[in-house]
Design a protein around this motif. Structure first.
Motif, PDB file in Angstrom:
ATOM      1  N   ILE A  15      40.489  38.982  41.881  1.00  0.00           N
ATOM      2  CA  ILE A  15      41.884  38.608  41.635  1.00  0.00           C
ATOM      3  C   ILE A  15      42.810  39.318  42.623  1.00  0.00           C
ATOM      4  O   ILE A  15      43.675  38.697  43.251  1.00  0.00           O
ATOM      5  N   PHE A  16      42.635  40.624  42.775  1.00  0.00           N
ATOM      6  CA  PHE A  16      43.504  41.380  43.678  1.00  0.00           C
ATOM      7  C   PHE A  16      43.321  40.942  45.132  1.00  0.00           C
ATOM      8  O   PHE A  16      44.299  40.874  45.893  1.00  0.00           O
TER       9      PHE A  16
ATOM     10  N   CYS B  70      48.788  39.325  35.140  1.00  0.00           N
ATOM     11  CA  CYS B  70      47.606  40.170  34.964  1.00  0.00           C
ATOM     12  C   CYS B  70      47.926  41.537  34.359  1.00  0.00           C
ATOM     13  O   CYS B  70      47.086  42.120  33.670  1.00  0.00           O
TER      14      CYS B  70
ATOM     15  N   ILE C 114      34.494  42.507  34.071  1.00  0.00           N
ATOM     16  CA  ILE C 114      35.956  42.619  34.133  1.00  0.00           C
ATOM     17  C   ILE C 114      36.392  43.228  35.461  1.00  0.00           C
ATOM     18  O   ILE C 114      37.318  42.729  36.119  1.00  0.00           O
TER      19      ILE C 114
ATOM     20  N   HIS D 273      47.475  42.158  30.483  1.00  0.00           N
ATOM     21  CA  HIS D 273      46.060  42.197  30.107  1.00  0.00           C
ATOM     22  C   HIS D 273      45.421  43.502  30.559  1.00  0.00           C
ATOM     23  O   HIS D 273      44.646  44.128  29.823  1.00  0.00           O
ATOM     24  N   LEU D 274      45.738  43.943  31.768  1.00  0.00           N
ATOM     25  CA  LEU D 274      45.188  45.205  32.269  1.00  0.00           C
ATOM     26  C   LEU D 274      45.650  46.389  31.418  1.00  0.00           C
ATOM     27  O   LEU D 274      44.881  47.316  31.156  1.00  0.00           O
TER      28      LEU D 274
ATOM     29  N   SER E 108      35.907  40.744  38.209  1.00  0.00           N
ATOM     30  CA  SER E 108      36.920  39.692  38.145  1.00  0.00           C
ATOM     31  C   SER E 108      38.229  40.162  38.762  1.00  0.00           C
ATOM     32  O   SER E 108      38.861  39.438  39.550  1.00  0.00           O
ATOM     33  N   TYR E 109      38.644  41.390  38.430  1.00  0.00           N
ATOM     34  CA  TYR E 109      39.924  41.872  38.942  1.00  0.00           C
ATOM     35  C   TYR E 109      39.861  42.253  40.416  1.00  0.00           C
ATOM     36  O   TYR E 109      40.883  42.204  41.110  1.00  0.00           O
TER      37      TYR E 109
ATOM     38  N   SER F  57      39.980  38.181  30.954  1.00  0.00           N
ATOM     39  CA  SER F  57      39.857  38.516  32.376  1.00  0.00           C
ATOM     40  C   SER F  57      39.260  37.335  33.142  1.00  0.00           C
ATOM     41  O   SER F  57      39.663  37.068  34.291  1.00  0.00           O
TER      42      SER F  57
ATOM     43  N   ARG G 247      42.063  34.812  33.667  1.00  0.00           N
ATOM     44  CA  ARG G 247      42.940  35.187  34.779  1.00  0.00           C
ATOM     45  C   ARG G 247      42.243  34.959  36.126  1.00  0.00           C
ATOM     46  O   ARG G 247      42.886  34.556  37.098  1.00  0.00           O
ATOM     47  N   TYR G 248      40.945  35.219  36.160  1.00  0.00           N
ATOM     48  CA  TYR G 248      40.192  35.015  37.406  1.00  0.00           C
ATOM     49  C   TYR G 248      40.205  33.544  37.811  1.00  0.00           C
ATOM     50  O   TYR G 248      40.492  33.205  38.965  1.00  0.00           O
TER      51      TYR G 248
END
Length: 295
Positions: free
Chosen positions: A219-220, A239, A212, A242-243, A215-216, A117, A120-121
């Motif tokens: 990301i969003f 993403c 996590i 991974h989610l 981070s998301y 995560s 991805r961030y």
């Protein structure tokens, strides 16, 4: 009163009461035990041999596949052998080893999902700093920390669990040996140390989960600000696997270890254990391959 030192074997919970159903269980687990290693081995081979996949994202995915191979290889072979031989017996050593290794693989896998995560961030929110923040040395250090933390956690929990005095026989209400079932066999005041370790583990896990989620959220927010619809779709596509893996792992593991004792029953415990120990390693390769042209 029986003690762990005087017990030489344990009795596992059978999947079914008839020989025919036991055979069906054997063939089902045989199919899973063949499909999961093939899928994870293909990911390991691809990420190792293809120079284009030598990136932090696929380096962590390689480690995750190795852990999935370990997870599927821990409870399934013993259960298959017992079904084929129509027996419930398992030796002391054969019971201690799965507890340690499964705990090791599961804990390390959650840490790798947390690291992924972060990967991805950084890739989406800080792309200009991706090379400096996730260089080869940083990736190796994070991977080593995840493996080491999983090993230490499993060692502490396994050693503490097998130091508990048992007073309720040697029948384990599960198709493989796991810590919650051993706590049921010990005296109520004897597993306070394990409860203490469990509380610490829950706090660390909750911290990782908050990281996590944070981070998301970032990301969003970053993805929704991307003007190009094609780039926005590509960011979401990196993403989503991974989610999906994270949701499957966390939901099944949390329910297995945090469900109230009032709803606990041998059939339910058996189904939940299959969901968190067998299903994720078998499904993760499929999730990783979906909408991923590189794999």
């Amino acid at each position: 009163m029986s003690n762990i030192s005087s017990i030489t074997h344990f009795l596992l919970l059978p999947f079914a009461g008839t020989w025919e159903l036991q055979l069906w269980h054997f063939w089902l687990f045989l199919g899973i035990s063949l499909a999961a290693p093939v899928g994870n081995s293909l990911i390991i081979t691809s990420t190792t041999c293809d120079q284009h996949l030598h990136t932090p994202r696929y380096f962590f995915l390689l480690n995750l596949s190795l852990l999935d191979l370990g997870c599927i290889s821990t409870p399934v072979p013993t259960s298959m052998a017992n079904s084929l031989r129509d027996t419930r017996d398992i030796s002391y050593t054969a019971c201690a080893a799965p507890i340690f290794f499964l705990h090791f693989f599961l804990v390390a896998e959650f840490y790798f999902l947390t690291i992924m995560s972060y990967d991805r961030y950084v890739a989406i929110c800080m792309p200009l700093h991706y090379g400096s923040l996730l260089g080869s040395r940083a990736c190796v250090h994070m991977a080593a920390a995840a493996w080491g933390a999983g090993f230490l956690t499993a060692l502490l929990h396994t050693a503490n669990t097998f130091s508990l005095p048992l007073c309720r026989g040697n029948a384990v209400e599960q198709f493989f040996c796991e810590i919650p079932q051993f706590l049921k066999l010990s005296r109520s005041h004897s597993y306070l140390r394990e409860v203490g370790l469990f509380v610490i583990a829950v706090c660390v896990t909750f911290g990782c989960f908050v990281f996590i989620v944070g981070s998301y959220v970032q990301i969003f927010r970053a993805v929704l600000r991307i003007p190009s619809e094609q780039r926005c779709h590509k960011a979401f596509s990196t993403c989503l696997p991974h989610l999906a893996m994270l949701s499957l792992f966390v939901s099944t593991s949390a329910f297995a270890y945090l469900k109230p004792p009032t709803i606990s029953s041998p059939p339910l415990d058996l189904v939940v254990s299959v969901l968190y120990s067998v299903v994720p390693p078998a499904v993760n390769p499929l999730i990783c391959s979906l909408r991923n042209q590189e794999l």
